[in-house]
Write a protein that holds these residues in place. Structure first.
Motif, PDB file in Angstrom:
ATOM      1  N   GLN A 257       0.827  -1.207   0.000  1.00 56.51           N
ATOM      2  CA  GLN A 257       0.000   0.000   0.000  1.00 56.51           C
ATOM      3  C   GLN A 257       0.862   1.257   0.000  1.00 56.51           C
ATOM      4  O   GLN A 257       0.560   2.225  -0.690  1.00 56.51           O
TER       5      GLN A 257
ATOM      6  N   LEU B  97      -5.506   7.444   0.859  1.00 56.79           N
ATOM      7  CA  LEU B  97      -4.625   7.427  -0.307  1.00 56.79           C
ATOM      8  C   LEU B  97      -4.380   8.861  -0.738  1.00 56.79           C
ATOM      9  O   LEU B  97      -5.309   9.670  -0.789  1.00 56.79           O
TER      10      LEU B  97
ATOM     11  N   THR C 155      -8.441   1.331  -1.965  1.00 55.65           N
ATOM     12  CA  THR C 155      -7.452   2.357  -2.302  1.00 55.65           C
ATOM     13  C   THR C 155      -6.567   1.894  -3.454  1.00 55.65           C
ATOM     14  O   THR C 155      -6.189   2.702  -4.306  1.00 55.65           O
TER      15      THR C 155
ATOM     16  N   ALA D 145      -6.220   3.874  -6.866  1.00 53.97           N
ATOM     17  CA  ALA D 145      -4.907   4.310  -7.337  1.00 53.97           C
ATOM     18  C   ALA D 145      -4.737   4.023  -8.814  1.00 53.97           C
ATOM     19  O   ALA D 145      -4.093   4.790  -9.549  1.00 53.97           O
TER      20      ALA D 145
END
Length: 415
Positions: free
Chosen positions: A166, A196, A225, A229
């Motif tokens: 992450q 994020l 997230t 992304a």
């Protein structure tokens, strides 16, 4: 097939051979395996060699009386409980209490009645069965706990790797654009979180910066997230839903409010999840300092002017993924040289002190004013320290994330 229960082993301890024979005869008829000992020391030796289930001991014996035998019997290491009955002619309450303190479980008064002996043995059987069930359950519990510990260790190891993955979604924590710079802060409250932050270039003189806070915590939020992304990727502009290829192959960006609306549509029609997220997406011109952003349920971004004054912008807005066809309104602002824009998650302004008081916008303004001279990553570190000081803890209960854009002067063509 149900296993056949093994007969209980009973040790009779009495210096009277006749008394031992009488008891042995009755116990044998009832299906017990019987051993005999003529004294306390002999009985202890037999117990060390092979632990009996039940012991019936006389109180008055030479060498070692019944209470002393009880004490030494209880001091022995055993894998299971041994039920102990004392034979006595004593009936005074003080003597009975003395026997119980020594470790006896029950008493039989001489001369021994067969019916009463059988009843006392049945009571002992119930105690032993309960003890065996408890041992089995404890053994099962220990085995289950060991399995859970193994699973936890494996999960913990996976979560450590998930945290690394992450964090890798934020490939750059700082970039200088020549005249301006951007810094990112991402600190999950646990192994993985739902925040994020990021940025991506739009073209030679514009960038986009974003901050996202997915509802909830843990793996589900972290997976969301990761997906978001991809939708806002700077390394794969062809997959970035905010970008489109214009004339002569030059990329341009859809207005932030349209991007929020498209993300809202995707969340409700394609992703089909119970989660939602808040968002700030800003389109920033590196030459003019113009900022066009959308605020979708995220805290109000702060602009700190060159003179130190702090103002908050935005109109609130609905989170993304809650209501179909939600409207998202744009907000515009202009940064002058020396100004900076800070976008932050609610983990910052809702950070609580020991009395439950939140940092809120006023505390955020004071934090910026008190760290006016700090820039870039130094300001991010200072903000984290201030939040730790405010909350009194080093591990926060919510994810902490922020995007800092500092506009020093317009970008020149040569930059």
């Amino acid at each position: 097939m149900t296993p056949v229960a093994q007969p209980r082993r009973v040790l009779i301890v009495d210096d009277s051979r006749l008394q031992r024979r009488i008891l042995s005869a009755s116990l044998g008829r009832w299906g017990y395996v019987v051993e005999e000992a003529a004294s306390g020391p002999e009985a202890l030796e037999r117990c060390r060699a092979s632990a009996p289930d039940i012991v019936i001991s006389d109180w008055v014996m030479p060498e070692m009386d019944g209470p002393e035998f009880c004490r030494q019997f209880r001091a022995m290491r055993r894998e299971s409980y041994g039920y102990l009955i004392l034979l006595t002619s004593k009936s005074e309450a003080g003597e009975v209490a003395h026997g119980l303190d020594a470790g006896a479980d029950d008493f039989l008064t001489k001369p021994v009645s067969g019916d009463e002996l059988r009843a006392r043995l049945n009571a002992g059987e119930r105690v032993l069965r309960m003890e065996e069930e408890l041992v089995d359950k404890n053994r099962l519990l220990s085995s289950t706990l060991e399995e859970l510990r193994t699973l936890y260790d494996s999960l913990d190891s996976d979560l450590v790797e998930a945290r690394k993955l992450q964090q890798s979604l934020v490939k750059e924590r700082f970039r200088d654009f020549g005249g301006s710079q951007i810094s990112l802060l991402l600190r999950p409250s646990g192994h993985v979180g739902g925040d994020l932050v990021g940025f991506f270039p739009i073209n030679a003189h514009r960038i986009a910066a974003f901050a996202i806070d997915v509802s909830g915590h843990g793996v589900a939020s972290a997976l969301m997230t990761a997906r978001l992304a991809g939708y806002l990727s700077g390394s794969s502009p062809e997959q970035n839903i905010a970008l489109y290829e214009g004339e002569f192959g030059i990329y341009d960006a859809h207005p932030p409010e349209e991007v929020a609306a498209e993300l809202n549509r995707l969340m409700l029609t394609e992703i089909e999840t119970e989660t939602y997220f808040t968002l700030v997406l800003a389109d920033i011109d590196l030459i003019s300092g113009e900022v066009r952003l959308v605020q979708a349920g995220h805290p109000h971004p702060a602009i700190q002017r060159a003179n130190g004054r702090v103002e908050f912008i935005g109109s609130g807005g609905l989170p993304v993924g809650l209501i179909p066809d939600a409207d998202y309104l744009p907000v515009t602002a202009r940064l002058a040289p020396g100004d900076r824009l800070l976008i932050f998650s609610d983990g910052v302004t809702e950070c609580e002190n020991a009395d439950g008081g939140m940092l809120d916008d006023r505390g955020m303004a004071n934090l910026l004013s008190g760290n006016r001279e700090k820039r870039g990553p130094d300001l991010m570190e200072a903000m984290t320290r201030e939040l730790s000081r405010h909350s009194g803890v080093s591990e926060f209960t919510d994810d902490i994330s922020a995007v800092l854009f500092e506009f020093d002067h317009p970008k020149r063509n040569a930059d």
